[in-house]
Scaffold this motif. Structure first.
Motif, PDB file in Angstrom:
ATOM      1  N   ASN A 227      46.063  34.412 -27.694  1.00 48.81           N
ATOM      2  CA  ASN A 227      45.378  34.903 -26.496  1.00 48.81           C
ATOM      3  C   ASN A 227      45.167  33.781 -25.483  1.00 48.81           C
ATOM      4  N   PHE A 228      44.864  32.598 -26.022  1.00 45.53           N
ATOM      5  CA  PHE A 228      44.698  31.426 -25.155  1.00 45.53           C
ATOM      6  C   PHE A 228      45.995  31.147 -24.401  1.00 45.53           C
ATOM      7  N   TYR A 229      47.103  31.058 -25.138  1.00 46.27           N
ATOM      8  CA  TYR A 229      48.376  30.710 -24.506  1.00 46.27           C
ATOM      9  C   TYR A 229      48.923  31.835 -23.639  1.00 46.27           C
ATOM     10  N   ALA A 230      48.577  33.061 -23.968  1.00 49.73           N
ATOM     11  CA  ALA A 230      48.985  34.185 -23.117  1.00 49.73           C
ATOM     12  C   ALA A 230      48.309  34.077 -21.751  1.00 49.73           C
ATOM     13  N   MET A 231      47.039  33.689 -21.756  1.00 57.44           N
ATOM     14  CA  MET A 231      46.319  33.536 -20.493  1.00 57.44           C
ATOM     15  C   MET A 231      46.832  32.333 -19.714  1.00 57.44           C
ATOM     16  N   MET A 232      47.153  31.251 -20.423  1.00 55.40           N
ATOM     17  CA  MET A 232      47.754  30.085 -19.776  1.00 55.40           C
ATOM     18  C   MET A 232      49.039  30.489 -19.059  1.00 55.40           C
ATOM     19  N   SER A 233      49.881  31.229 -19.741  1.00 53.09           N
ATOM     20  CA  SER A 233      51.170  31.639 -19.170  1.00 53.09           C
ATOM     21  C   SER A 233      50.987  32.593 -18.002  1.00 53.09           C
ATOM     22  N   GLN A 234      49.955  33.394 -18.056  1.00 52.04           N
ATOM     23  CA  GLN A 234      49.685  34.327 -16.956  1.00 52.04           C
ATOM     24  C   GLN A 234      49.239  33.579 -15.707  1.00 52.04           C
ATOM     25  N   LYS A 235      48.354  32.622 -15.881  1.00 51.47           N
ATOM     26  CA  LYS A 235      47.793  31.908 -14.731  1.00 51.47           C
ATOM     27  C   LYS A 235      48.672  30.749 -14.263  1.00 51.47           C
ATOM     28  N   MET A 236      49.469  30.185 -15.175  1.00 46.36           N
ATOM     29  CA  MET A 236      50.332  29.049 -14.828  1.00 46.36           C
ATOM     30  C   MET A 236      51.622  29.176 -15.637  1.00 46.36           C
ATOM     31  N   PRO A 237      52.599  29.947 -15.150  1.00 39.38           N
ATOM     32  CA  PRO A 237      53.834  30.196 -15.906  1.00 39.38           C
ATOM     33  C   PRO A 237      54.585  28.939 -16.345  1.00 39.38           C
ATOM     34  N   ASN A 238      54.477  27.859 -15.586  1.00 41.95           N
ATOM     35  CA  ASN A 238      55.215  26.629 -15.932  1.00 41.95           C
ATOM     36  C   ASN A 238      54.335  25.594 -16.621  1.00 41.95           C
ATOM     37  N   TRP A 239      53.292  26.046 -17.330  1.00 35.16           N
ATOM     38  CA  TRP A 239      52.361  25.098 -17.930  1.00 35.16           C
ATOM     39  C   TRP A 239      53.022  24.188 -18.967  1.00 35.16           C
ATOM     40  N   LYS A 240      54.063  24.661 -19.650  1.00 38.75           N
ATOM     41  CA  LYS A 240      54.739  23.825 -20.649  1.00 38.75           C
ATOM     42  C   LYS A 240      55.439  22.645 -19.985  1.00 38.75           C
ATOM     43  N   GLU A 241      56.018  22.875 -18.820  1.00 37.31           N
ATOM     44  CA  GLU A 241      56.663  21.789 -18.085  1.00 37.31           C
ATOM     45  C   GLU A 241      55.627  20.754 -17.654  1.00 37.31           C
ATOM     46  N   ARG A 242      54.474  21.224 -17.208  1.00 42.22           N
ATOM     47  CA  ARG A 242      53.412  20.303 -16.786  1.00 42.22           C
ATOM     48  C   ARG A 242      52.873  19.520 -17.986  1.00 42.22           C
ATOM     49  N   GLU A 243      52.797  20.161 -19.130  1.00 36.06           N
ATOM     50  CA  GLU A 243      52.334  19.474 -20.342  1.00 36.06           C
ATOM     51  C   GLU A 243      53.276  18.332 -20.711  1.00 36.06           C
ATOM     52  N   LEU A 244      54.577  18.573 -20.634  1.00 33.51           N
ATOM     53  CA  LEU A 244      55.559  17.527 -20.919  1.00 33.51           C
ATOM     54  C   LEU A 244      55.459  16.393 -19.910  1.00 33.51           C
ATOM     55  N   GLU A 245      55.284  16.749 -18.654  1.00 25.74           N
ATOM     56  CA  GLU A 245      55.170  15.722 -17.610  1.00 25.74           C
ATOM     57  C   GLU A 245      53.913  14.892 -17.812  1.00 25.74           C
ATOM     58  N   LEU A 246      52.843  15.518 -18.291  1.00 23.33           N
ATOM     59  CA  LEU A 246      51.603  14.791 -18.569  1.00 23.33           C
ATOM     60  C   LEU A 246      51.839  13.719 -19.625  1.00 23.33           C
ATOM     61  N   ARG A 247      52.613  14.063 -20.661  1.00 25.74           N
ATOM     62  CA  ARG A 247      52.935  13.087 -21.705  1.00 25.74           C
ATOM     63  C   ARG A 247      53.747  11.931 -21.129  1.00 25.74           C
ATOM     64  N   GLU A 248      54.656  12.254 -20.240  1.00 23.50           N
ATOM     65  CA  GLU A 248      55.477  11.212 -19.624  1.00 23.50           C
ATOM     66  C   GLU A 248      54.625  10.288 -18.764  1.00 23.50           C
ATOM     67  N   TRP A 249      53.637  10.865 -18.078  1.00 23.17           N
ATOM     68  CA  TRP A 249      52.750  10.042 -17.259  1.00 23.17           C
ATOM     69  C   TRP A 249      51.850   9.155 -18.106  1.00 23.17           C
ATOM     70  N   LYS A 250      51.465   9.632 -19.266  1.00 27.81           N
ATOM     71  CA  LYS A 250      50.655   8.781 -20.159  1.00 27.81           C
ATOM     72  C   LYS A 250      51.431   7.529 -20.515  1.00 27.81           C
ATOM     73  N   ARG A 251      52.728   7.703 -20.763  1.00 25.49           N
ATOM     74  CA  ARG A 251      53.581   6.555 -21.072  1.00 25.49           C
ATOM     75  C   ARG A 251      53.725   5.657 -19.852  1.00 25.49           C
ATOM     76  N   ARG A 252      53.741   6.242 -18.673  1.00 23.35           N
ATOM     77  CA  ARG A 252      53.953   5.465 -17.458  1.00 23.35           C
ATOM     78  C   ARG A 252      52.774   4.579 -17.110  1.00 23.35           C
ATOM     79  N   ILE A 253      51.554   5.110 -17.223  1.00 24.00           N
ATOM     80  CA  ILE A 253      50.390   4.344 -16.788  1.00 24.00           C
ATOM     81  C   ILE A 253      49.883   3.411 -17.882  1.00 24.00           C
ATOM     82  N   GLY A 254      50.396   3.560 -19.115  1.00 26.21           N
ATOM     83  CA  GLY A 254      50.027   2.642 -20.172  1.00 26.21           C
ATOM     84  C   GLY A 254      48.685   2.954 -20.812  1.00 26.21           C
TER      85      GLY A 254
END
Length: 254
Positions: A227-254
């Motif tokens: 239910n949590f992820y269904a609501m995430m997908s409803q409100k932000m369809p590309n949330w998985k892409e943003r999650e991956l980018e967040l991980r990449e930014w963690k690596r970038r800023i150290g």
């Protein structure tokens, strides 16, 4: 602007995009929208197939046969996007901020070079690609910048949370901005509290939106269930892409 941003090149859309003539070995800088921070160079060589090579945590080099059009390279990148993301995350190199004259800091997804000037009054000014810091000594740059970052975080985080409050028809009673080692955010749904990591102010706003939404959906669904992820997908369809980018930014800023 089209799929690619060519720097120093001239677009020729006929025949599937710009092409390079044999003998022209000038590297080109490209832009791939799904990974906006990724630095890509394209070089034409006497080879038979397109070759992708990860050079660092945010750098990709492409070697392509002479005569291959941009549309063909575009197709290869989209087909191998997940492979690219996996390799970037696995790359060990990290880059952190450097609080010194000539150093580098990140703000809302952009990189700024530090320009220091001695002054009895501390101040911060942003110009294109540059952050001007005035302080009594170079040793105070970090403290001045981080105080400014906290103020910017409060302004931007409240703006983002306000947008989601209206969208979700829910109200937050308190926002805390903290330095957190292992979390980007946390919440207390019963009290209406939201905690966000100060480091998010260094990242693109779309990632702040993602973390804020993630925490606010816990007001409706406490656990990370379907239910949590269904609501995430409803409100932000590309949330998985943003999650991956967040991980990449963690690596970038150290």
């Amino acid at each position: 602007m089209g799929f690619w941003d060519w720097l120093g090149g001239k677009s020729e859309s006929k025949g599937g995009g710009a092409r390079k003539k044999k003998g022209d070995k000038t590297p080109q800088s490209l832009h791939f929208p799904p990974l906006p921070h990724l630095q890509i160079t394209l070089e034409y060589k006497k080879i038979k197939h397109i070759i992708l090579k990860i050079k660092s945590f945010n750098t990709l080099s492409i070697s392509a046969p002479f005569g291959v059009g941009i549309s063909e390279i575009e197709s290869v990148l989209y087909k191998r996007e997940q492979w690219i993301r996996t390799k970037l995350l696995a790359f060990p190199q990290k880059v952190g901020e450097r609080y010194c004259n000539g150093g580098e800091i990140f703000h809302l997804g952009e990189s700024y070079k530090v320009s220091f000037s001695p002054s009895h009054r501390a101040s911060i000014k942003l110009n294109e690609g540059e952050i001007r810091v005035e302080a009594r000594s170079e040793g105070e740059i970090e403290a001045v910048v981080q105080k400014w970052q906290r103020g910017e975080a409060k302004r931007v985080f409240e703006e983002v949370l306000g947008e989601w409050e209206r969208e979700l028809e829910v109200q937050i009673s308190h926002l805390s901005i903290k330095k957190m080692a292992s979390r980007w955010g946390s919440c207390n749904p019963k009290k209406g509290y939201i905690n966000l990591n100060l480091s998010l102010i260094k990242m693109p706003k779309r990632l702040i939106e993602y973390v804020a939404l993630h925490e606010m959906i816990h007001f409706f669904h406490y656990y990370h269930d379907k239910n949590f992820y269904a609501m995430m997908s409803q409100k932000m369809p590309n949330w998985k892409e943003r999650e991956l980018e967040l991980r990449e930014w963690k690596r970038r800023i150290g």
